[in-house]
Design an enzyme around this catalytic site. Structure first.
Site, mmCIF file in Angstrom:
data_model
loop_
_atom_site.group_PDB
_atom_site.id
_atom_site.type_symbol
_atom_site.label_atom_id
_atom_site.label_comp_id
_atom_site.label_asym_id
_atom_site.label_seq_id
_atom_site.Cartn_x
_atom_site.Cartn_y
_atom_site.Cartn_z
ATOM 1 N N HIS A 264 0.858 -1.184 0.000
ATOM 2 C CA HIS A 264 0.000 0.000 0.000
ATOM 3 C C HIS A 264 0.902 1.245 0.000
ATOM 4 O O HIS A 264 1.697 1.431 0.921
ATOM 5 C CB HIS A 264 -0.888 -0.030 1.240
ATOM 6 C CG HIS A 264 -1.909 1.053 1.264
ATOM 7 N ND1 HIS A 264 -2.974 1.063 0.386
ATOM 8 C CD2 HIS A 264 -2.024 2.162 2.016
ATOM 9 C CE1 HIS A 264 -3.708 2.139 0.621
ATOM 10 N NE2 HIS A 264 -3.157 2.826 1.602
ATOM 11 N N ASP A 266 0.758 5.156 0.012
ATOM 12 C CA ASP A 266 -0.043 6.378 0.108
ATOM 13 C C ASP A 266 0.592 7.449 -0.770
ATOM 14 O O ASP A 266 1.775 7.762 -0.621
ATOM 15 C CB ASP A 266 -0.145 6.818 1.575
ATOM 16 C CG ASP A 266 -1.054 5.882 2.365
ATOM 17 O OD1 ASP A 266 -2.096 5.473 1.826
ATOM 18 O OD2 ASP A 266 -0.711 5.552 3.509
ATOM 19 N N ASP A 376 -7.991 1.033 1.996
ATOM 20 C CA ASP A 376 -7.685 1.927 3.119
ATOM 21 C C ASP A 376 -8.518 3.207 3.143
ATOM 22 O O ASP A 376 -8.145 4.169 3.788
ATOM 23 C CB ASP A 376 -6.182 2.282 3.052
ATOM 24 C CG ASP A 376 -5.698 2.998 4.298
ATOM 25 O OD1 ASP A 376 -6.227 2.705 5.377
ATOM 26 O OD2 ASP A 376 -4.796 3.848 4.193
ATOM 27 N N HIS A 577 -6.694 9.426 -0.569
ATOM 28 C CA HIS A 577 -7.396 9.226 0.708
ATOM 29 C C HIS A 577 -6.656 9.684 1.959
ATOM 30 O O HIS A 577 -7.147 9.460 3.069
ATOM 31 C CB HIS A 577 -7.868 7.771 0.846
ATOM 32 C CG HIS A 577 -6.757 6.768 0.955
ATOM 33 N ND1 HIS A 577 -6.375 5.973 -0.097
ATOM 34 C CD2 HIS A 577 -5.956 6.426 1.984
ATOM 35 C CE1 HIS A 577 -5.388 5.186 0.294
ATOM 36 N NE2 HIS A 577 -5.115 5.435 1.548
#
Ligand SMILES: [Zn+2]
Length: 1004
Positions: A264, A266, A376, A577
């Site tokens: 993941h 970000d 997420d 996000h």
């Protein structure tokens, strides 16, 4: 074995396991190194132009966000020929190693105080084929995997970075490393503390406590330690003892786990976006290397924006990815441009996330991704299922609702049904994690926790280091291999997520259904934090659609497709996000602010390019609904009342604006529809809807309340329910009211408040013929850990209220009968919320506020927060926003609440000059009054118009679509503009809509 003896052995094995890395390097040597430090990244090609100085272990080299090129030199002795070599590199930050051709091949990261085993400092270099001198280039970044971790409650605790710790190389004792992994897997069967599976969730040992098997395994572990006897040469013998346990097969009925490598990343969070470019490179380079070593291994990554980062900055790496994608071993995931926030982004923005995301994957890789991948994101709007389906996806994956503060979500695999009735097969990986580690206790937690494990015999595990990127290390893959067929563990096999999700299809009819939003019972502060970013995002969303319509009304040859593509992608990136929700650090928002400004200024330029030089002003209503309101003309005094039909433009040479006012003694604003009265304390004490003579308030309203706002954790993210008990007494007082003044076109009064250390000023305005009382607000906000809300106690009683969401609205209960309703003490709205009974009600409109509550008869809206982590100064400074109260009779749909909210958010475009022949070539004639022409733009891939129409009232709708020459036919298509879903029709085609249906058409 007694319990005491068991514990004694457990401690001994644990300590032995922790000591094993000391033996990984044999004949260790230290690199000679030199370093050149810069404040930001320098490309590989430019590295030689920097000034270098010698460096050695223990030396500090940089401060947070500094960057460096490190040149390492070593020598493999003759005796190392054909033996395996390993590096141990820790540069006090993250690092990326480059091969002799300048292509990145592996990454390191020094620390994460969040999860100890995320550290990555060993690089298995392979066989020493040519002894002698060798050199290496390493690009270092002075930040941890999570930037600089901080906790406002423990300010001294943070990651350690910017100094050289280890610069070593040596022969690789593979057997010792393998022994550590054998131990790790068996220890996890017995749930030892502090192993790789220790994420703090309930422990799931494979065997009952005190069982014979548990004791047998402990005995085996203990014998292996005996055998090692402090000598690494004994690793093979010790492993042979452990093999006895590792070769005991799994139960025939054991569940299967499809394990897919995951990282993941970000796009911006505790590090600036520019660091995500390198995080993507570090992650992807390492995964490509692992794919060479492990032929069964499959890795997946979402977010086309990250692939574009690689394409632009690391073209050779990009080609390698393409090759793995073509082989099917690298899976493209998710349909969206970035994993975007799904509470705050508008309906059209979410469609564009798919449009640009899926176009990129198709153009670059020739692949259509069929799943939405958002592990997420902080909650999922009930409008999403339809958008997912019409954007060509039929599966949805997240796990975020496992973070719920109050209620355990009842399903992991279910049919998710949106406001229009569309159903999407949805899956939550039951390990409740997208950073899984492939250890037995976590896998066992997954299969036991899986709500549908009575029906579906398999789950998926997203394993690898994530959030800050990274992905699996070798160790993860080795653990997966050991768990392929192991007693006490589900059967692990590497595989693709899309194939797993596809297999779930056969259970679809048996699956439970969940209707409506997937509300995350956490992170409620993200509806409010970083208010300026949210405001600018709203403005950009509105402006881009407006400018598209402006150009769609002209020859498509003039359509600025490239520029609009660029601007949309800037907006989409900033809807990531952790960006739009407000949970990023200050440097992320410096860039967001510039990019939002770029969008707004570029839109203004695009508008200006269409004007002629005449001395006039043109107003264009780009809404599919009529505009009625006051506009402020630059350079003119007062306000201009303006009424425009949908998509009407009007050029004015003289202005009727009026500034002649008479001052009144009282504090009353009144027109033909409303009467509003304020008290000396600045409260709205009465609001009467005149046609029904109904008092809308039950107590003074527009009451500002300041709360102490200190959530238990996640400062920028969370508002905890107990904030309501922490209202600050006497923190808000009205310092000044200017009496009402009124003219023939509008009336207004001004309120000024002192709030803590801050000030707030409101101009309350009521225009002639208007049904909304407008509160134009400016705030100088200087608080810390405070929440400012405004409340409106109404005289309305009903069990439900309605909230504007993406291309629709959502009805939510206003009571807290159940724990699920209680958890929704702060919910998301877009442009309005409405509380009404069957005779009428009160709507609250806004131009950028998303956090709202309707509890019993009180409407409350969150205005500003002031967290200190991760951005110390979040939200301090000047703010501007507007909200409006709109009392109405009858149903809010018929009363025009949505239209009024749309007008507040997108007033007519103002062009200083004439506008050459603008007329939208498309017109709707709506029979139900509820179908709205929302978007008219040029198609992405052809010279055609794309038209998007939406049924906004939640009922059956019908309209005719008319268009002008040279366009000849209209065909319904999916939202991606790829696939027709109906026959070509002529102008005047009659089209019907399901409740809340969004339909897209191509007009050629
Ligand atoms: Zn994330």
């Amino acid at each position: 074995m007694t319990e005491k003896e068991y514990q004694l052995q457990q401690t001994r094995v644990m300590k032995f396991y922790c000591r094993l890395p000391e033996y990984f390097l044999e004949d260790a040597r230290i690199f000679e190194g030199e370093i050149a430090v810069s404040t930001g990244p320098i490309a590989y090609e430019q590295r030689q132009s920097l000034r270098y100085e010698a460096i050695s272990e223990g030396m500090p080299w940089g401060k947070l966000w500094d960057s460096a090129w490190i040149h390492l030199a070593g020598e493999f002795p003759e005796s190392w020929k054909d033996r395996e070599v390993i590096f141990q590199l820790n540069v006090g930050g993250e690092g990326l190693l480059f091969d002799a051709q300048g292509v990145p091949f592996y990454s390191i990261t020094n620390t994460s105080s969040l999860v100890r085993h995320y550290r990555k400092e060993y690089v298995q270099f392979g066989s020493c084929t040519t002894p002698g001198k060798f050199e290496l280039w390493l690009e270092a970044a002075a930040n941890g995997l999570f930037g600089r971790e901080e906790d406002p409650d423990y300010p001294d605790q943070h990651g350690d970075f910017g100094s050289i710790r280890k610069l070593r190389y040596g022969l690789f004792r593979r057997e010792v490393w393998a022994l550590a992994l054998d131990l790790e897997v068996l220890m996890s069967l017995l749930h030892f503390p502090h192993t790789a599976g220790d994420f703090g969730f309930p422990e799931t040992p494979a065997f009952p406590e005190g069982s014979a098997r548990e004791k047998q395994l402990m005995r085996i572990l203990s014998r292996a330690v005996d055998c090692f006897a402090g000598n690494p040469e004994n690793a093979t013998v010790a492993r042979a003892i452990l093999a006895e346990a590792l070769q005991t097969p799994a139960l025939a009925s054991a569940m299967t786990v499809t394990a897919i490598g995951h990282a993941h990343i970000d796009t911006g969070w505790l590090w600036p976006v520019r660091e995500s470019v390198r995080k993507a490179a570090r992650t992807f380079a390492s995964q490509l290397m692992l794919m060479e070593r492990y032929p069964d291994y499959v890795f997946g990554a979402s977010q086309p924006q990250h692939y574009l980062f690689i394409k632009e900055n690391y073209p050779a790496l990009y080609e390698k990815i393409k090759q793995r994608v073509a082989e099917g071993r690298w899976e493209l995931q998710g349909g969206m441009w970035v994993e975007c926030d799904c509470n705050l982004a508008s309906g059209e923005a979410i469609i564009r996330q798919f449009l640009h995301g899926k176009n990129f994957f198709r153009d670059e890789f020739g692949i259509e991704v069929k799943n939405l991948w958002l592990p997420d994101v902080f909650g999922y709007s009930a409008a999403l299922p339809q958008i997912i389906r019409k954007c060509g996806c039929d599966r949805f994956l997240t796990q975020k609702l496992s973070w719920n503060q109050s209620n355990k979500f009842p399903h992991h695999c279910f049919r998710w049904i949106g406001i229009d009735g569309t159903s999407i097969l949805s899956f939550f990986p039951p390990e409740d994690n997208y950073n899984a580690t492939l250890v037995p206790e976590m896998l066992n937690y997954g299969v036991n926790n899986f709500s549908e494990n009575d029906t579906i015999p398999e789950i998926i595990s997203l394993f690898g280091i994530g959030d800050g990127g990274g992905g699996p290390k070798e160790e993860y893959l080795e653990r997966g291999i050991r768990c392929a067929n192991l007693e006490g563990c589900p059967k692990v096999r590497f595989g693709r997520a899309d194939e797993f999700l596809e297999r779930l299809g056969k259970y679809e009819k048996e699956l439970p259904a969940w209707h409506g939003e997937l509300y995350l019972e956490l992170h409620r502060g993200t509806l409010t934090t970083q208010a300026e970013v949210k405001r600018n995002n709203r403005r950009c969303e509105e402006m881009l659609i407006a400018v598209e319509k402006l150009y769609a009304g002209r020859d498509l040859k003039e359509y600025p497709a490239r520029e609009l593509d660029r601007l949309w992608k800037l907006l989409l990136l900033n809807q990531f996000h952790d960006i739009l929700p407000g949970s990023s650090i200050a440097p992320v928002y410096e860039r967001t602010r510039k990019e939002h400004q770029d969008i707004l200024e570029s839109c203004a330029k695009l508008m200006a390019a269409l004007k002629d030089k005449s001395d006039c002003m043109t107003f264009v209503n780009t809404l599919g609904t009529p505009y009625h309101g006051l506009v402020k003309v630059p350079g003119k005094e007062g306000w201009l009342p303006l009424t425009l039909a949908p998509h009407e433009s009007r050029t004015l040479h003289t202005f009727d604006s009026e500034n002649i006012v008479c001052l009144r003694e009282d504090r009353v604003l009144e027109n033909e529809f409303l009467r509003a009265e304020f008290s000396m304390a600045g409260e709205l004490v009465s609001l009467i809807e005149k046609s029904s003579n109904r008092e809308m308030l039950s107590a003074p309203a527009n009451v500002l309340k300041l709360y102490h706002d200190r959530p238990n954790a996640n400062d920028a993210w969370d508002i905890d329910s107990f904030y309501v008990n922490e209202e600050l007494a006497d923190a808000v007082w009205c310092t000044k009211i200017t009496p009402a003044k009124s003219g023939s076109l509008w009336s207004e009064l001004t309120l000024e408040f002192a709030i803590g250390d801050s000030t707030l000023r409101q101009t309350v305005r009521l225009a002639k013929g208007a049904k909304e009382l407008i509160f134009a607000t400016t705030v100088n906000w200087q608080e810390e850990h405070r929440l400012l809300r405004v409340e409106f106690p109404t005289s309305i009683h009903n069990g439900k209220a309605n909230f504007d969401i993406q291309y629709g609205f959502l009805e939510r209960p206003i009571h807290r009968n159940t724990s699920w309703e209680e958890a929704k003490f702060e919910v998301c709205q877009h442009q309005y919320c409405d509380l009404a009974d069957s005779a009428g009600g009160l709507a609250l409109l806004n131009d950028c506020k998303y956090g709202v509550s309707v509890h019993e008869n009180i409407i409350g809206m969150s205005l500003l927060r002031a967290p200190t982590y991760p951005d110390k100064t979040a939200d301090r400074g000047e703010h501007e926003f507007t909200y409006a109260l709109m009392p109405h009779t009858g149903d809010f749909r018929e009363a025009g609440v949505r239209e009024a909210a749309a007008s507040l958010n997108r007033p007519p475009l103002m062009i200083a000059g004439g506008l050459k022949a603008w007329k939208l070539p498309v017109k709707l004639e709506t029979f139900s009054g509820s179908v709205v022409l929302e978007v008219v733009k040029k198609a992405e891939k052809e010279d055609a118009l794309v038209v998007r129409c939406v049924e906004r009232h939640g009922r059956f709708g019908r309209c005719e679509i008319h268009f002008d020459a040279p366009y000849r036919t209209i065909t319904e298509c999916d939202m991606l503009e790829w696939n027709p879903v109906g026959k070509a029709m002529k102008s005047g085609a009659e089209v019907s809509f399901r409740p809340f249906e969004i339909k897209t058409f191509l007009i050629k």
